[in-house]
Design a protein around this motif. Structure first.
Motif, PDB file in Angstrom:
ATOM      1  N   THR A 134      48.567  37.175  47.168  1.00  0.00           N
ATOM      2  CA  THR A 134      47.748  37.540  46.013  1.00  0.00           C
ATOM      3  C   THR A 134      46.382  36.865  46.027  1.00  0.00           C
ATOM      4  O   THR A 134      45.450  37.344  45.368  1.00  0.00           O
ATOM      5  CB  THR A 134      48.475  37.156  44.707  1.00  0.00           C
ATOM      6  N   GLU A 135      46.251  35.746  46.773  1.00  0.00           N
ATOM      7  CA  GLU A 135      44.962  35.047  46.815  1.00  0.00           C
ATOM      8  C   GLU A 135      43.856  35.935  47.371  1.00  0.00           C
ATOM      9  O   GLU A 135      42.708  35.836  46.946  1.00  0.00           O
ATOM     10  CB  GLU A 135      45.091  33.771  47.649  1.00  0.00           C
ATOM     11  N   VAL A 136      44.197  36.804  48.332  1.00  0.00           N
ATOM     12  CA  VAL A 136      43.198  37.701  48.912  1.00  0.00           C
ATOM     13  C   VAL A 136      42.738  38.715  47.869  1.00  0.00           C
ATOM     14  O   VAL A 136      41.543  38.999  47.744  1.00  0.00           O
ATOM     15  CB  VAL A 136      43.764  38.422  50.154  1.00  0.00           C
ATOM     16  N   GLU A 137      43.679  39.266  47.107  1.00  0.00           N
ATOM     17  CA  GLU A 137      43.332  40.215  46.050  1.00  0.00           C
ATOM     18  C   GLU A 137      42.471  39.552  44.972  1.00  0.00           C
ATOM     19  O   GLU A 137      41.514  40.148  44.472  1.00  0.00           O
ATOM     20  CB  GLU A 137      44.600  40.794  45.433  1.00  0.00           C
ATOM     21  N   LEU A 138      42.819  38.310  44.634  1.00  0.00           N
ATOM     22  CA  LEU A 138      42.032  37.578  43.640  1.00  0.00           C
ATOM     23  C   LEU A 138      40.622  37.304  44.148  1.00  0.00           C
ATOM     24  O   LEU A 138      39.651  37.368  43.379  1.00  0.00           O
ATOM     25  CB  LEU A 138      42.734  36.256  43.288  1.00  0.00           C
ATOM     26  N   LEU A 139      40.512  37.014  45.445  1.00  0.00           N
ATOM     27  CA  LEU A 139      39.192  36.776  46.031  1.00  0.00           C
ATOM     28  C   LEU A 139      38.349  38.045  45.977  1.00  0.00           C
ATOM     29  O   LEU A 139      37.156  37.990  45.657  1.00  0.00           O
ATOM     30  CB  LEU A 139      39.336  36.294  47.476  1.00  0.00           C
ATOM     31  N   ALA A 140      38.946  39.196  46.282  1.00  0.00           N
ATOM     32  CA  ALA A 140      38.212  40.461  46.212  1.00  0.00           C
ATOM     33  C   ALA A 140      37.710  40.725  44.799  1.00  0.00           C
ATOM     34  O   ALA A 140      36.554  41.137  44.596  1.00  0.00           O
ATOM     35  CB  ALA A 140      39.114  41.607  46.681  1.00  0.00           C
ATOM     36  N   THR A 141      38.551  40.459  43.818  1.00  0.00           N
ATOM     37  CA  THR A 141      38.158  40.633  42.411  1.00  0.00           C
ATOM     38  C   THR A 141      37.020  39.689  42.044  1.00  0.00           C
ATOM     39  O   THR A 141      36.073  40.061  41.339  1.00  0.00           O
ATOM     40  CB  THR A 141      39.364  40.381  41.487  1.00  0.00           C
TER      41      THR A 141
ATOM     42  N   ILE B 144      34.787  38.454  44.095  1.00  0.00           N
ATOM     43  CA  ILE B 144      33.571  38.919  44.771  1.00  0.00           C
ATOM     44  C   ILE B 144      32.958  40.091  44.002  1.00  0.00           C
ATOM     45  O   ILE B 144      31.738  40.150  43.796  1.00  0.00           O
ATOM     46  CB  ILE B 144      33.882  39.318  46.229  1.00  0.00           C
ATOM     47  N   GLU B 145      33.796  41.034  43.576  1.00  0.00           N
ATOM     48  CA  GLU B 145      33.304  42.186  42.820  1.00  0.00           C
ATOM     49  C   GLU B 145      32.609  41.746  41.528  1.00  0.00           C
ATOM     50  O   GLU B 145      31.548  42.279  41.168  1.00  0.00           O
ATOM     51  CB  GLU B 145      34.466  43.124  42.500  1.00  0.00           C
ATOM     52  N   ALA B 146      33.195  40.764  40.852  1.00  0.00           N
ATOM     53  CA  ALA B 146      32.602  40.270  39.602  1.00  0.00           C
ATOM     54  C   ALA B 146      31.256  39.596  39.862  1.00  0.00           C
ATOM     55  O   ALA B 146      30.295  39.768  39.096  1.00  0.00           O
ATOM     56  CB  ALA B 146      33.560  39.295  38.930  1.00  0.00           C
ATOM     57  N   ALA B 147      31.173  38.827  40.954  1.00  0.00           N
ATOM     58  CA  ALA B 147      29.928  38.132  41.291  1.00  0.00           C
ATOM     59  C   ALA B 147      28.827  39.120  41.673  1.00  0.00           C
ATOM     60  O   ALA B 147      27.653  38.932  41.323  1.00  0.00           O
ATOM     61  CB  ALA B 147      30.180  37.143  42.428  1.00  0.00           C
ATOM     62  N   ILE B 148      29.198  40.188  42.389  1.00  0.00           N
ATOM     63  CA  ILE B 148      28.215  41.208  42.767  1.00  0.00           C
ATOM     64  C   ILE B 148      27.705  41.935  41.528  1.00  0.00           C
ATOM     65  O   ILE B 148      26.504  42.190  41.377  1.00  0.00           O
ATOM     66  CB  ILE B 148      28.839  42.208  43.768  1.00  0.00           C
ATOM     67  N   ALA B 149      28.620  42.266  40.614  1.00  0.00           N
ATOM     68  CA  ALA B 149      28.224  42.945  39.371  1.00  0.00           C
ATOM     69  C   ALA B 149      27.277  42.072  38.551  1.00  0.00           C
ATOM     70  O   ALA B 149      26.295  42.561  37.969  1.00  0.00           O
ATOM     71  CB  ALA B 149      29.464  43.294  38.559  1.00  0.00           C
ATOM     72  N   ALA B 150      27.546  40.768  38.507  1.00  0.00           N
ATOM     73  CA  ALA B 150      26.693  39.847  37.758  1.00  0.00           C
ATOM     74  C   ALA B 150      25.305  39.735  38.382  1.00  0.00           C
ATOM     75  O   ALA B 150      24.301  39.608  37.675  1.00  0.00           O
ATOM     76  CB  ALA B 150      27.362  38.475  37.689  1.00  0.00           C
ATOM     77  N   GLU B 151      25.239  39.793  39.710  1.00  0.00           N
ATOM     78  CA  GLU B 151      23.961  39.641  40.413  1.00  0.00           C
ATOM     79  C   GLU B 151      23.118  40.915  40.368  1.00  0.00           C
ATOM     80  O   GLU B 151      21.897  40.863  40.155  1.00  0.00           O
ATOM     81  CB  GLU B 151      24.222  39.254  41.870  1.00  0.00           C
TER      82      GLU B 151
END
Length: 259
Positions: free
Chosen positions: A128-135, A137-144
């Protein structure tokens, strides 16, 4: 007294060099003490060796603690979907790299504007750590950048499996089109292929782990059943890279991982 103080100093800074120094020192003293110094120095040599053993055990425990805390460094490729296409969802690669670095990703490299990021991160390659990392990353990209971008993560092992299935003679050039469809977790390849009409006479399709490899002659592209995927909901659960890009990503990942 001077000799004893000097020996004590050597013991306090215990290391292999001091053992050698004490041994030489003992031999020099033996000439004037009829061998009595050897017993004294021998005692201190044993003390130093004991301290070195304890120090080595402590270092091993520290290393084990670091590994258990940090985890194994895994090399990933983050594949962004739908960026820099037709002037929409514009993502500058320098800013994208900075986003990953702020997330404590290491050895971050971007490759061409389709949104490919190779990096290392201290988690296991499964779970699940990989899935959490993807989430994350998506949140950080949306914020940027101010808009959402779906991201699929693939490990070096996975990209290697895909490339091993990719025939060397399959190219992406003026006469031939070869794409790799990287599927989101949970998308079944059989279900996807059943949803379109594969034309065996013109479509060459290979199933790989979490991916589909598709080759067709350029002159037949519009006749391919896979072109119908664009209009289907499943198309939003994949991101596409041509074979040249896929092979280059694999090469970058190998260098990043030191392999």
């Amino acid at each position: 007294t001077k000799h004893v103080s000097w020996i004590y100093l050597c013991t306090a800074s215990a290391n292999q060099s001091n053992i050698l120094i004490l041994t030489i020192f003992a031999k020099a003293l033996d000439k004037n003490t009829n061998g009595a110094s050897s017993d004294m120095v021998g005692h201190w040599v044993l003390e130093i060796k004991g301290m070195l053993r304890v120090r080595r055990k402590l270092r091993r425990k520290e290393n084990d603690l670091i590994l258990s805390t940090v985890g194994v460094m895994t090399t990933f490729a983050a594949l962004l979907r739908g960026v820099n296409v037709g002037g929409k969802n514009r993502v500058e690669m320098c800013r994208l790299k900075n986003v990953f670095e702020k997330l404590s990703c290491e050895s971050v490299q971007t490759y061409i504007n389709s949104g490919n990021v190779v990096f290392r991160y201290p988690i296991e390659e499964k779970g699940t750590e990989v899935e959490l990392l993807a989430t994350k990353i998506e949140a950080a990209i949306a914020a940027e950048f101010g808009f959402g971008v779906p991201v699929v993560l693939r490990t070096l092992k996975n990209i290697k499996q895909v490339c091993s299935k990719l025939p060397a003679e399959w190219k992406n050039d003026k006469t031939m089109k070869t794409d790799v469809l990287f599927l989101w977790n949970g998308v079944d390849t059989d279900t996807l292929l059943q949803s379109v009409s594969i034309q065996p006479a013109i479509d060459d399709v290979i199933c790989a782990p979490q991916a589909i490899i598709w080759r067709i002659d350029r002159r037949n592209v519009t006749k391919s059943g896979l072109m119908k995927l664009v209009a289907k909901p499943l198309y939003k659960q994949m991101t596409v890279r041509n074979c040249n890009t896929t092979r280059k990503i694999y090469a970058i990942m190998r260098v990043t991982a030191g392999k």
